[in-house]
Design an enzyme around this catalytic site. Structure first.
Site, PDB file in Angstrom:
ATOM      1  N   GLU A 186      -8.062  -5.119   3.675  1.00 25.34           N
ATOM      2  CA  GLU A 186      -6.856  -6.050   3.722  1.00 25.34           C
ATOM      3  C   GLU A 186      -5.927  -5.618   4.928  1.00 25.34           C
ATOM      4  O   GLU A 186      -5.523  -4.367   4.984  1.00 25.34           O
ATOM      5  CB  GLU A 186      -6.197  -5.712   2.421  1.00 25.34           C
ATOM      6  CG  GLU A 186      -6.998  -5.860   1.010  1.00 25.34           C
ATOM      7  CD  GLU A 186      -7.018  -7.459   0.659  1.00 25.34           C
ATOM      8  OE1 GLU A 186      -6.295  -8.309   1.421  1.00 25.34           O
ATOM      9  OE2 GLU A 186      -7.957  -7.766  -0.322  1.00 25.34           O
ATOM     10  N   CYS A 237       2.930  -6.410   3.326  1.00 25.32           N
ATOM     11  CA  CYS A 237       1.992  -7.125   4.008  1.00 25.32           C
ATOM     12  C   CYS A 237       2.029  -8.708   3.725  1.00 25.32           C
ATOM     13  O   CYS A 237       1.669  -9.375   4.578  1.00 25.32           O
ATOM     14  CB  CYS A 237       0.315  -6.778   3.430  1.00 25.32           C
ATOM     15  SG  CYS A 237       0.417  -6.808   1.545  1.00 25.32           S
TER      16      CYS A 237
HETATM   17  P1  NAP Z   1      -3.185   2.060   9.485  1.00 24.98           P
HETATM   18  O1  NAP Z   1      -2.570   3.036  10.370  1.00 24.98           O
HETATM   19  O2  NAP Z   1      -4.327   1.258   9.772  1.00 24.98           O
HETATM   20  O3  NAP Z   1      -3.634   2.945   8.232  1.00 24.98           O
HETATM   21  C1  NAP Z   1      -4.039   2.660   7.171  1.00 24.98           C
HETATM   22  C2  NAP Z   1      -4.707   3.643   6.507  1.00 24.98           C
HETATM   23  O4  NAP Z   1      -6.040   4.045   7.106  1.00 24.98           O
HETATM   24  C3  NAP Z   1      -4.205   4.874   6.411  1.00 24.98           C
HETATM   25  O5  NAP Z   1      -4.366   5.810   5.014  1.00 24.98           O
HETATM   26  C4  NAP Z   1      -4.541   5.758   7.334  1.00 24.98           C
HETATM   27  O6  NAP Z   1      -4.568   7.144   7.172  1.00 24.98           O
HETATM   28  C5  NAP Z   1      -6.087   5.438   7.566  1.00 24.98           C
HETATM   29  N1  NAP Z   1      -6.902   5.682   8.444  1.00 24.98           N
HETATM   30  C6  NAP Z   1      -6.377   5.497   9.904  1.00 24.98           C
HETATM   31  N2  NAP Z   1      -7.484   5.745  10.807  1.00 24.98           N
HETATM   32  C7  NAP Z   1      -8.526   6.191   9.885  1.00 24.98           C
HETATM   33  C8  NAP Z   1      -9.665   6.305  10.431  1.00 24.98           C
HETATM   34  N3  NAP Z   1     -10.309   6.409  11.705  1.00 24.98           N
HETATM   35  N4  NAP Z   1     -10.609   6.612   9.154  1.00 24.98           N
HETATM   36  C9  NAP Z   1     -10.229   6.517   8.089  1.00 24.98           C
HETATM   37  N5  NAP Z   1      -8.879   6.139   7.682  1.00 24.98           N
HETATM   38  C10 NAP Z   1      -8.246   5.902   8.767  1.00 24.98           C
HETATM   39  O7  NAP Z   1      -1.943   1.095   8.616  1.00 24.98           O
HETATM   40  P2  NAP Z   1      -0.526   1.447   7.970  1.00 24.98           P
HETATM   41  O8  NAP Z   1       0.364   1.734   9.276  1.00 24.98           O
HETATM   42  O9  NAP Z   1      -0.640   2.437   7.097  1.00 24.98           O
HETATM   43  O10 NAP Z   1      -0.032   0.209   7.368  1.00 24.98           O
HETATM   44  C11 NAP Z   1       0.257  -1.032   8.114  1.00 24.98           C
HETATM   45  C12 NAP Z   1      -0.457  -2.101   8.389  1.00 24.98           C
HETATM   46  O11 NAP Z   1      -1.138  -2.218   7.109  1.00 24.98           O
HETATM   47  C13 NAP Z   1       0.178  -3.524   8.675  1.00 24.98           C
HETATM   48  O12 NAP Z   1      -0.652  -4.019   9.796  1.00 24.98           O
HETATM   49  C14 NAP Z   1       0.037  -4.213   7.487  1.00 24.98           C
HETATM   50  O13 NAP Z   1      -0.157  -5.697   7.638  1.00 24.98           O
HETATM   51  C15 NAP Z   1      -1.157  -3.758   6.854  1.00 24.98           C
HETATM   52  N6  NAP Z   1      -1.126  -3.701   5.264  1.00 24.98           N
HETATM   53  C16 NAP Z   1      -1.987  -5.064   4.684  1.00 24.98           C
HETATM   54  C17 NAP Z   1      -1.704  -5.051   3.549  1.00 24.98           C
HETATM   55  C18 NAP Z   1      -2.853  -6.307   2.719  1.00 24.98           C
HETATM   56  O14 NAP Z   1      -2.980  -6.253   1.472  1.00 24.98           O
HETATM   57  N7  NAP Z   1      -3.334  -7.284   3.596  1.00 24.98           N
HETATM   58  C19 NAP Z   1      -1.260  -4.526   2.616  1.00 24.98           C
HETATM   59  C20 NAP Z   1      -0.189  -3.223   3.220  1.00 24.98           C
HETATM   60  C21 NAP Z   1      -0.437  -3.089   4.364  1.00 24.98           C
HETATM   61  P3  NAP Z   1      -3.382   8.312   7.885  1.00 24.98           P
HETATM   62  O15 NAP Z   1      -2.271   7.799   7.538  1.00 24.98           O
HETATM   63  O16 NAP Z   1      -3.978   9.541   7.365  1.00 24.98           O
HETATM   64  O17 NAP Z   1      -3.741   7.933   9.432  1.00 24.98           O
END
Ligand code: NAP
Length: 528
Positions: free
Chosen positions: A256, A295
């Protein structure tokens, strides 16, 4: 002394090294630290697989539903405490915090009821038997049973409670143990939530584990019986699903990710009408609830050319009236964004949008703030951009700015707006404000392929509309393309990710006896 967030793995709480700090985004005060260096992730997976999995699979759907109900009740007892944590660590207003915590409880309770509706069975029958030869005895049919691995859930920072609940409810009901990983920067709520569930012994040993911090080598050990469900940025999603071991072992992955959700105003909706007021109200709410860090938030607003000025003026007026500041203050309607990095990202996004659009409200600056110390916190006032040439406004269609920011654009015809909306290459949700049936039909036929959800805000349902921002457990959530290509929730549909569908061929009476305790899927009581 700084609080250290622990992970709950292999049935116990462990502290990891190499910690990252968690801050209050309003005051920049350090709240806690979290890290996972030293955590044995292989053992954590084994414990979940060999303890949690068998325990859950030995239960019926109704019994697993009872577990979910117990989880929802335990969380409810600590609702106020969790709301305070969300205010402190997420910069959420009280109303935004409730949205997250109540969304979590509501989803758990919904799936608890679904479990009850399925009843005592452990095996699900998908469809009727089909005859495979001249003999009516020789038939084929499909059954569904849970995978025998672990559901690893990686969540985004914006919904630490709901993000946990919406994934965990479905996996646990299906019969799979869960390892949940909140985003580290806002993990305080998820950590306390799991602590409450562990203290209350709501789940069997190994059914729920928590990782507070990076996932280390966890993903290296996933197999074809495990599931990885990820919510976050498209970049991270791409990296995770492209990992060689995930591809080599065909690990099921659900992503997602980003979404440039739209709002479309039909030319049958006049300023001052119920439909118009709904359009303005929902855009303002969506842009400012959780400081636009949803999101599903509306990022692009399309209006007929002759409504552009009215729409701009009314949106600007209402956005200006939103009080921004310390989310603990009762008058404040919008708090800060969650982290310094998030603020920098949003400001960079506004600058990029500036190459194709003009700011008509806000510019990325802090604006006037309520109850905030000078220079402190990750604040910006809501930003409305206007792009009068939408066809050449590439950035507005391609770059998700994850904050209180949206771009207003004119369209000339039905075909034109369909083309513009589809340029996002896959979105979670688009909302159409219209009463005209032909317009609604054109939107359904022209946009369904590019969306997980279409929301229709017509004047007759204006007072009932929940808007595009609420992810409802009875409807699917997800979207094609840029949105990740995933699908979650949707009542019984969401369980597909955690169940294996298996075809059985054989002697009909023999199979019928062997499946006497199985039940028809989907359950008729489940409604949608
Ligand atoms: P993110 O930086 O991609 O991080 C998301 C999750 O992935 C966090 O728990 C992060 O952990 C983890 N993560 C990052 N790198 C990783 C790796 N190499 N291996 C394993 N896990 C890893 O996103 P975010 O800043 O939290 O969220 C914002 C984004 O989420 C926006 O673009 C938004 O559109 C999207 N979003 C989408 C939805 C949907 O349902 N489509 C819902 C909510 C948000 P750490 O925090 O420990 O780095």
């Amino acid at each position: 002394m700084t609080r250290i967030l622990r992970s709950h793995v292999s049935g116990r709480w462990v502290e990891g090294d190499d910690r990252q700090t968690l801050l209050d985004p309003t005051t920049e005060q350090v709240l806690a630290e979290a890290g996972t260096r030293g955590v044995d992730f292989r053992a954590a997976l084994d414990h979940a697989r060999h303890r949690g999995g068998p325990a859950l699979r030995s239960m019926s759907f109704a019994q697993r539903g009872e577990l979910l109900q117990a989880m929802a009740s335990a969380i409810h007892e600590h609702r106020d405490e969790l709301i305070e944590l969300a205010i402190a660590n997420g910069g959420n207003t009280r109303s935004d915090s409730k949205f997250d915590i109540d969304g979590c409880m509501g989803t758990l309770a919904y799936y608890a009821n679904l479990g009850k509706a399925v009843g005592d069975a452990q095996v699900l029958l998908d469809g009727e038997p089909v005859r495979l030869s001249r003999s009516p005895r020789y038939v084929g049919r499909h059954v569904m049973l849970p995978l025998q691995g672990v559901a690893v859930h990686v969540n985004a920072f914006n919904f630490p409670a709901w993000g946990f609940g919406e994934k965990a409810a479905v996996a646990l009901l299906a019969g799979m143990p869960v390892i949940t990983k909140p985003a580290t920067s806002t993990a305080l709520v998820a950590e306390r939530l799991v602590e409450i569930l562990v203290e209350r012994k709501t789940l069997p040993d190994g059914a729920l584990s928590l990782i507070c911090g990076p996932t280390g080598d966890l993903l290296d050990h996933l197999t074809g019986q495990d599931v990885l469900a990820f919510t976050g940025s498209a970049d991270t999603g791409r990296r995770l699903r492209g990992r060689p071991e995930i591809l080599a072992r065909s690990v099921r992955v659900n992503v997602e990710a980003d979404s440039l959700n739209s709002a479309i105003l039909c030319n049958d909706t006049d300023p001052g009408s119920a439909g118009w007021d709904l359009f303005v109200r929902e855009i303002v709410k969506d842009m400012t609830q959780k400081a636009g860090q949803k999101c599903t938030a509306i990022r692009r607003i399309f209006v007929p050319e002759d409504r552009l000025v009215d729409a701009r003026d009314e949106l600007v007026e209402q956005l200006r009236a939103i009080k921004v500041g310390d989310p603990r203050e009762a008058s404040v309607k919008m708090g800060p964004v969650a982290t310094r990095a998030q603020l920098d990202d949003v400001r960079a996004g506004i600058k990029r949008l500036g190459s194709v659009a003009t700011p008509v409200q806000g510019d990325g600056g802090r604006g006037e703030l309520v109850g905030v110390a000078a220079g402190k916190g990750y604040f910006l006032s809501p930003v409305l951009m206007m792009a009068s040439e939408p066809d050449s406004a590439d950035v507005a269609h391609e770059h998700e700015v994850f904050g209180p920011v949206a771009t207003l654009m004119p369209y000339q015809s039905v075909e034109h707006v369909l083309r513009l909306v589809r340029r996002a290459e896959g979105s979670l949700v688009t909302t159409v404000y219209a009463d005209d049936k032909d317009f609604v039909q054109a939107m359904i036929e022209g946009l369904s392929s590019h969306h997980g959800r279409l929301n229709f805000g017509s004047s007759k349902v204006a007072e009932h509309s929940v808007g595009p921002g609420t992810v409802l457990p009875m409807l699917v959530h997800g979207g094609p393309g840029r949105a990740g290509g995933g699908e979650e929730l949707g009542a019984w549909r969401g369980l597909d990710l955690y169940l294996q569908r298996t075809a059985l061929q054989g002697d009909e009476p023999l199979l019928a006896k062997a499946l006497s305790r199985a039940t028809t899927w989907p359950p008729s009581e489940a409604g949608s």
